[in-house]
Scaffold this active site. Structure first.
Site, PDB file in Angstrom:
ATOM      1  N   CYS A 104      37.523  43.683  36.919  1.00 23.30           N
ATOM      2  CA  CYS A 104      37.577  43.494  38.368  1.00 23.30           C
ATOM      3  C   CYS A 104      36.195  43.865  38.868  1.00 23.30           C
ATOM      4  O   CYS A 104      35.834  45.045  38.907  1.00 23.30           O
ATOM      5  CB  CYS A 104      38.645  44.375  39.003  1.00 23.30           C
ATOM      6  SG  CYS A 104      38.562  44.386  40.803  1.00 23.30           S
ATOM      7  N   CYS A 107      36.136  45.828  42.621  1.00 17.19           N
ATOM      8  CA  CYS A 107      36.580  47.231  42.713  1.00 17.19           C
ATOM      9  C   CYS A 107      37.010  47.623  41.306  1.00 17.19           C
ATOM     10  O   CYS A 107      36.168  47.671  40.423  1.00 17.19           O
ATOM     11  CB  CYS A 107      37.669  47.436  43.766  1.00 17.19           C
ATOM     12  SG  CYS A 107      38.963  46.199  43.876  1.00 17.19           S
ATOM     13  N   SER A 108      38.285  47.846  41.071  1.00 17.49           N
ATOM     14  CA  SER A 108      38.720  48.131  39.701  1.00 17.49           C
ATOM     15  C   SER A 108      40.209  47.838  39.558  1.00 17.49           C
ATOM     16  O   SER A 108      40.953  48.636  38.984  1.00 17.49           O
ATOM     17  CB  SER A 108      38.428  49.578  39.307  1.00 17.49           C
ATOM     18  OG  SER A 108      37.033  49.814  39.260  1.00 17.49           O
ATOM     19  N   CYS A 109      40.645  46.675  40.079  1.00 19.17           N
ATOM     20  CA  CYS A 109      42.057  46.314  40.016  1.00 19.17           C
ATOM     21  C   CYS A 109      42.510  46.313  38.561  1.00 19.17           C
ATOM     22  O   CYS A 109      41.758  45.926  37.662  1.00 19.17           O
ATOM     23  CB  CYS A 109      42.290  44.950  40.644  1.00 19.17           C
ATOM     24  SG  CYS A 109      41.939  44.946  42.411  1.00 19.17           S
TER      25      CYS A 109
END
Lengths: 223, 209, 209, 223
Positions: A104, A107-109
């Site tokens: 991701c 962000c950091s999904c």
């Protein structure tokens, strides 16, 4: 990350969080016990063991594998797995010719219900920046060198779909059952930065000897 | 916004470092922040797009100097302060109004181009795909539009597609032909690729000055 | 490299702040660094492109946290350490070999497209113009090619052109039609815009998986 | 920038610079007196006053203006102005319909011989990032609001050409001579983030009384 010195400082995150929690509980917006439960859930109940069960089942049950690839949300639901960031799960299958990698960039999904919260490397700027432009280089950082003939598919989870890589079942595991297989499946292999390895000597023996016991215990840790 | 968070394709961050036997949280406060965010945002009616945008609004130098949960903490503080200005009441729930979804403009197999959009606010279309051509592979159905939802400007429900791009289209010729990128993009982010590309032309003049 | 230094078009850095009656240097060390860089780099045979690249190689978080002369200082330290490994001797002066300039491929009025190049090393073509179409306005003559010169890989002398881009081509439709951008680009950065744009196509398939 | 606290710390830039200078003088690679001369030159000799002389001359000498716009390096050389970053100078002229703005998005290239070293705002990330994508917004940060009909041309000095904006001569300065005019020309106006203003009070009165004359003269300064 060395956050220890932060904890000591009054302006460090630990102090800020404590102040926030006090404020919000005071206002009646959150309850500390509810926070305790959430932390406990993600520290002890939800994690990559969930995804490993899904993978092992898909390896051993061809019909389940089909359902998983068709609708992963429903398929993991069959195993009682669900929760935030799990409403639109997609399973993508590795083959000898195609390797999948999930990132991701914005962000950091991450697919929390099947993999738990993401590790630091997944959230790192190094991974977020280079996974899309230099996936082979990133895989080399993880010690994984794929043959030139293998196609790499990178999945940038920028919307609400959350991806789970279904890794290849390693050779030499034909005699292992679902629970034994689940023990082999690592978090990294389900993000696509590693392959699943067959157990080496000792581990294979251990797997054999614990075949019966493990089945029951792990079943009780379900989310 | 074209923020430092939009880091796909950036160089300079070094190798990916893997931590063995990593704990879920590296300090107790990380777990508290994680739990607080989920609970508090619901209580003050902040949606996920708005939360993401609050993270994106962290000053670039601070963003890069902070850890993941430090950014969550900063964003939560920002949102609480902003909501605090309105007495911590939930905003008008524009987002909950039923809006009619736009019809799907594309179907699997269609060639599309990611539009050259540079919104000042939140967006989920990274810079590295903008202007690039790809193929629709899946229609995932209708979702809220992050670009408006983050600003409580309506949900603008629309189809989200899985779009496939060749690595060479994204990164130029040296890219490996055996690399493809799949990314989920909203209907509004896309335009048909087969129509003639209209480039904004500077008027033909002989000299600049 | 697609570093954080390539910040044209980025959001999030806030308003421009103007300092009245600003001194040339804000501290004595700033002046010393300025003077040291010019003198030392000549002494150890570091060219300007190599120096610029040393600044670009500063880790992104440090880059954003440093002031201009702090970045100069860090870059100088880096280069001295790197040269120190070779006893501070000048490198083989590949750059000084006379190389035959490439002939000019473009003339004023030509429509060009900035190529989608993403070199791992130094480049002077910012990301925001790549893939965009413009018009050659001036041929400035022959210059060293920064992308090779920064790495002591030859001077690759070539023409540098002033290229005009409409703001709408760079930033999309909301951009003001009365805004244009002029940027000086090397011959190798450009390709003719009028030839059919060959996009890297994913093979037509029905499904991704 | 508050660099004061840095100076105190042993690892701050001041200490690092001192150590570097000692090392390099020790190795015979640089001479402290040569460094002194460079600092003195840029603190006291080279600066925007050079550019102001060029602009004032171009305003009052139509032939010089032509030479400046044709080959700025040669034209500033006539006034004895030259030096590093001045080998490929280009002058760009503002008119009532066109406003020019100079930036260097990749670092902070600047025409040192005519303007001296760049101010902090020119080197700021805010300016480098937004000047190309939102020039009108950037000009508003400087308090300059241009009419919608004015075209803005942004020059990103990414190669070796260095740009000097030739600002518009303000109304009401028709009676001023070259030296007086040079005093009006600011650094900011030669980068394109400001216009040159006529001097207040005295000059404005002069401007009023010269209304008729000005019409004709301004016609002659048109591009």
């Amino acid at each position: 990350m060395s956050d220890d010195h932060h904890n000591a400082a009054p302006t460090g995150p630990a102090a800020r969080v404590k102040a926030l929690e006090a404020l919000l509980t005071d206002k009646g917006l959150v309850k500390s016990e509810a926070l305790d439960r959430i932390v406990d859930t993600f520290e002890h109940k939800v994690g990559p063991r969930n995804g490993a069960r899904v993978v092992a089942k898909a390896w051993t049950d061809p019909e389940y594998r089909k359902r998983l690839l068709k609708n992963a949300t429903a398929a993991v639901g069959e195993l009682g797995i669900a929760g935030p960031e799990g409403g639109h799960l997609v399973a993508i299958e590795n083959t000898p010719r195609v390797h999948n990698l999930v990132v991701c960039t914005l962000c950091s999904c991450y697919p929390w219900p099947v993999l738990g919260l993401p590790p630091v490397w997944y959230k790192s700027f190094a991974y977020r920046s280079r996974a899309v432009s230099d996936p082979r280089g990133v895989l080399r950082d993880f010690g994984l060198k794929l043959p030139d003939g293998v196609e790499i598919r990178v999945w940038d989870s920028s919307a609400e779909m959350r991806y789970l890589v279904l890794p290849e079942r390693p050779r030499g595991t034909e005699r292992m059952n679902e629970n034994e297989l689940a023990l082999l499946v690592t978090r990294d292999s389900m993000v696509g930065v590693a392959k699943v390895s067959a157990p080496d000597g000792r581990a294979r023996d251990a797997a054999k000897s614990e075949r019966k016991a493990s089945t029951k215990k792990r079943a009780s840790t379900k989310g | 916004m074209n923020g430092v968070h939009d880091m796909g394709g950036m160089d300079g961050f070094g190798p990916v470092v893997h931590e063995d036997d990593e704990p879920v949280f590296h300090a107790e406060w990380e777990g508290r922040v994680y739990a607080l965010v989920g609970s508090a945002l619901r209580a003050i009616d902040v949606n996920v797009d708005e939360f993401r945008h609050a993270i994106e609004r962290i000053a670039p130098a601070q963003y890069l100097a902070s850890s993941y949960y430090e950014r969550w903490l900063s964003a939560l503080e920002t949102l609480l302060v902003e909501r605090g200005a309105t007495g911590m009441r939930a905003r008008d729930a524009v987002a909950s109004r039923a809006e009619t979804p736009r019809r799907a403009r594309f179907t699997p197999g269609d060639r599309v181009r990611a539009r050259n959009l540079n919104p000042a606010g939140h967006t989920r279309m990274p810079r590295y795909v903008r202007g690039k051509s790809g193929v629709i592979r899946r229609d995932w159905g209708v979702f809220v539009f992050p670009d408006s939802n983050a600003h409580h400007a309506g949900t603008r429900p629309q189809h989200v597609y899985c779009v496939e791009f060749a690595a060479r289209e994204l990164w130029g010729k040296p890219a490996n032909i055996r690399e493809r990128l799949f990314i989920d993009l909203c209907d509004e982010y896309l335009e048909p690729a087969d129509k003639l590309r209209k480039t904004a032309k500077p008027k033909a003049r002989n000299r600049t000055r």
